[in-house]
Motif scaffolding. Structure first.
Motif, PDB file in Angstrom:
ATOM      1  N   VAL A   6       0.806  -1.235   0.000  1.00  0.00           N
ATOM      2  CA  VAL A   6       0.000   0.000   0.000  1.00  0.00           C
ATOM      3  C   VAL A   6       0.832   1.274   0.000  1.00  0.00           C
ATOM      4  N   VAL A   9      -0.181   3.114   4.723  1.00  0.00           N
ATOM      5  CA  VAL A   9      -1.593   2.896   5.027  1.00  0.00           C
ATOM      6  C   VAL A   9      -2.195   4.108   5.724  1.00  0.00           C
ATOM      7  N   LYS A  12      -4.303   6.180   3.549  1.00  0.00           N
ATOM      8  CA  LYS A  12      -5.286   5.406   2.784  1.00  0.00           C
ATOM      9  C   LYS A  12      -6.289   4.706   3.692  1.00  0.00           C
ATOM     10  N   LEU A  16      -9.493   2.355   2.770  1.00  0.00           N
ATOM     11  CA  LEU A  16      -9.499   0.946   3.168  1.00  0.00           C
ATOM     12  C   LEU A  16     -10.717   0.624   4.026  1.00  0.00           C
ATOM     13  N   CYS A  19     -13.685   0.353   1.771  1.00  0.00           N
ATOM     14  CA  CYS A  19     -13.680  -0.941   1.066  1.00  0.00           C
ATOM     15  C   CYS A  19     -14.215  -2.047   1.980  1.00  0.00           C
ATOM     16  N   TYR A  26     -13.436  -7.323   0.562  1.00  0.00           N
ATOM     17  CA  TYR A  26     -12.748  -6.867   1.768  1.00  0.00           C
ATOM     18  C   TYR A  26     -13.547  -7.243   3.017  1.00  0.00           C
ATOM     19  N   LEU A 200      -4.939   0.690  -3.833  1.00  0.00           N
ATOM     20  CA  LEU A 200      -5.472   1.630  -2.858  1.00  0.00           C
ATOM     21  C   LEU A 200      -4.798   2.979  -3.056  1.00  0.00           C
TER      22      LEU A 200
END
Length: 209
Positions: A6, A9, A12, A16, A19, A26, A200
């Motif tokens: 990723v 993270v 993001k 995430l 998702c 996911y 992502l």
């Protein structure tokens, strides 16, 4: 399961989490394994938590490269009964995190599931990374011969499969432009089929389902 590189993270986590809320791939995954999390001690678990998932992480520290690295796994609370960190390791050549799980249900021939999440930085010599990971994997095999063992992550061209001849490598698609640095090995033949998913955020790696 879902996994991928990723490249941070932290920036993001909202995507995430979305998702995990709206995409069944996911939301229903037993685990979401991430490499290059770029997390540091200052990043509390609360700032990168996802509802319904238990976070286990191993951040990069005490090596020459200050930025980057780090591995983590989000374990679905609906799937896990018990999780144990078996080993963590980080040096200039390899980073990995080993977790054993006791899901609420497993077929009778298996007694546990082991995940080894791996990040191997680009290098001209992968011998030390291969040796360290092979020793770790042999230890797990001896400790739990009847368990499901999954080794996955970003290998950056490190040739690892010859050290685990009884494992199958399931990633057949490119994961970063025309290359395949992300791999997944498992000791269960025909156990998985890997599907490429969108990256992502601005990561240049595809996620894999």
């Amino acid at each position: 399961m879902v996994f991928g590189n990723v490249r941070s993270v932290r920036n993001k986590i909202d995507e995430l989490a979305a998702c995990c809320r709206f995409q069944h791939e996911y939301r229903e995954s037993a685990v979401i394994a991430l490499t290059e999390t770029w997390l540091e001690e200052k990043d509390s678990d609360g700032t990168v938590s996802i509802d319904g998932f238990h976070l286990v992480r191993s951040d990069r520290k005490d090596i020459n490269k200050q930025r980057g690295g780090g591995v983590a796994v989000y374990v679905n609370e609906k799937w896990r009964n018990q999780s144990t960190i078996k080993e963590k390791f980080c040096n200039d050549y390899i980073e990995y995190l080993v977790i054993s799980h006791r899901p609420f249900y497993l077929p009778g021939e298996f007694n546990s599931v082991y995940f080894t999440i791996v990040y191997i930085p680009p290098s001209n010599d992968y011998s030390e990374a291969t040796e360290k990971l092979s020793n770790c994997n042999n230890k797990i095999d001896n400790e739990c011969p009847e368990g499901i063992k999954i080794v996955l992550g970003d290998f950056h061209g490190c040739v690892f499969h010859h050290t685990i001849p009884n494992y199958i490598q399931f990633v057949k698609c490119s994961t970063r432009e025309n290359s395949t640095p992300d791999l997944m090995f498992c000791n269960v033949k025909n156990g998985y089929r890997v599907i490429k998913k969108p990256a992502l955020g601005n990561s240049d790696y595809n996620m894999l389902y």
